[in-house]
Design a protein around this motif. Sequence first.
Motif, short mmCIF file in Angstrom:
data_model
loop_
_atom_site.label_atom_id
_atom_site.label_comp_id
_atom_site.label_asym_id
_atom_site.label_seq_id
_atom_site.Cartn_x
_atom_site.Cartn_y
_atom_site.Cartn_z
N LEU A 87 0.86 -1.17 0.00
CA LEU A 87 0.00 0.00 0.00
C LEU A 87 0.90 1.22 0.00
CD1 LEU A 87 -2.84 1.23 0.16
CD2 LEU A 87 -2.63 1.12 2.66
N ILE A 88 0.87 1.96 -1.11
CA ILE A 88 1.71 3.15 -1.27
C ILE A 88 1.05 4.32 -0.54
CG2 ILE A 88 2.84 4.60 -3.02
CD1 ILE A 88 3.59 1.61 -3.10
N GLU A 89 1.84 5.34 -0.19
CA GLU A 89 1.32 6.46 0.59
C GLU A 89 0.14 7.17 -0.06
OE1 GLU A 89 4.13 9.21 2.16
OE2 GLU A 89 5.42 7.63 2.93
N ASP A 90 0.05 7.18 -1.40
CA ASP A 90 -1.07 7.86 -2.06
C ASP A 90 -2.32 6.99 -2.10
OD1 ASP A 90 -0.56 6.00 -4.05
OD2 ASP A 90 -0.01 7.47 -5.57
N GLY A 91 -2.28 5.81 -1.46
CA GLY A 91 -3.44 4.95 -1.37
C GLY A 91 -3.55 3.89 -2.45
N THR A 92 -2.62 3.88 -3.41
CA THR A 92 -2.65 2.88 -4.46
C THR A 92 -1.94 1.61 -4.01
OG1 THR A 92 -0.65 3.77 -5.51
CG2 THR A 92 -2.77 4.60 -6.30
N ILE A 93 -2.18 0.55 -4.75
CA ILE A 93 -1.58 -0.75 -4.44
C ILE A 93 -0.63 -1.13 -5.57
CG2 ILE A 93 -2.03 -3.22 -4.16
CD1 ILE A 93 -4.70 -2.42 -2.88
N VAL A 94 0.52 -1.65 -5.20
CA VAL A 94 1.51 -2.18 -6.15
C VAL A 94 1.84 -3.58 -5.70
CG1 VAL A 94 3.87 -1.95 -7.00
CG2 VAL A 94 2.49 0.08 -6.67
N ARG A 95 2.00 -4.47 -6.66
CA ARG A 95 2.38 -5.85 -6.33
C ARG A 95 3.75 -6.17 -6.89
NH1 ARG A 95 -3.40 -8.80 -7.16
NH2 ARG A 95 -4.23 -8.14 -5.16
N PHE A 96 4.50 -6.93 -6.09
CA PHE A 96 5.81 -7.43 -6.52
C PHE A 96 5.80 -8.94 -6.55
CE2 PHE A 96 7.41 -3.25 -5.03
CZ PHE A 96 8.12 -2.90 -6.16
N VAL A 97 6.30 -9.51 -7.65
CA VAL A 97 6.52 -10.94 -7.74
C VAL A 97 7.88 -11.21 -7.13
CG1 VAL A 97 6.77 -12.91 -9.28
CG2 VAL A 97 5.11 -11.10 -9.82
N ILE A 98 7.90 -12.05 -6.09
CA ILE A 98 9.12 -12.38 -5.37
C ILE A 98 9.55 -13.78 -5.81
CG2 ILE A 98 10.19 -12.64 -3.10
CD1 ILE A 98 9.03 -9.83 -3.59
N SER A 99 10.67 -13.86 -6.52
CA SER A 99 11.17 -15.15 -7.00
C SER A 99 12.31 -15.62 -6.10
CB SER A 99 11.65 -15.02 -8.45
OG SER A 99 12.86 -14.31 -8.49
#
Length: 163
Positions: free
Chosen positions: A35-47
């Motif tokens: 959850l980014i400070e501006d309220g948006t969501i980002v996803r990371f693929v962790i390999s």
Amino acid sequence: MKKFSSFSGTVTMIEDYVVSSEEELKGCVKLMSLLIEDGTIVRFVISPTTYFLDRVLISIGDRVTGFYDVNLPVILIYPPQYQALIIVKDSPYQNVKVDFFNSQLVSSDGQLQLNISRYNPILLQNDQPFTLYPANRNLLVVYGPTTFSIPAQTTPYKIIVIC
């Protein structure tokens, strides 16, 4: 050449991510939502090849920064999903920069210059010593205070060479 960018936020979810039907890959890849400070969501693929600074364990609620290569293609979905190259658990006692540093040890954006001595630990991602001069390479730099000059100068706490 890799060009790094990042997102920082609070971990809201970590779950298994199925990338193939091969049995030996099940459970080896994770999907981490921030959850980014501006309220948006980002996803990371962790390999299995994602580098975690200091090999820390990340949990829901932790503040982290995920670094990715902007030159890699990204699928057009929401929330956006990036292949994480490096994950760093945020700390008030250290700053982290991942970038290409030239022959003068200035970052590609011209914002940070490294002043190193023989006492600075310069390591590979597997924590083995890097024995050459780290110029003209992609580096993960852990540092504290900087000067107010442009570029800001610092003596890093640790340098990780990204081979």
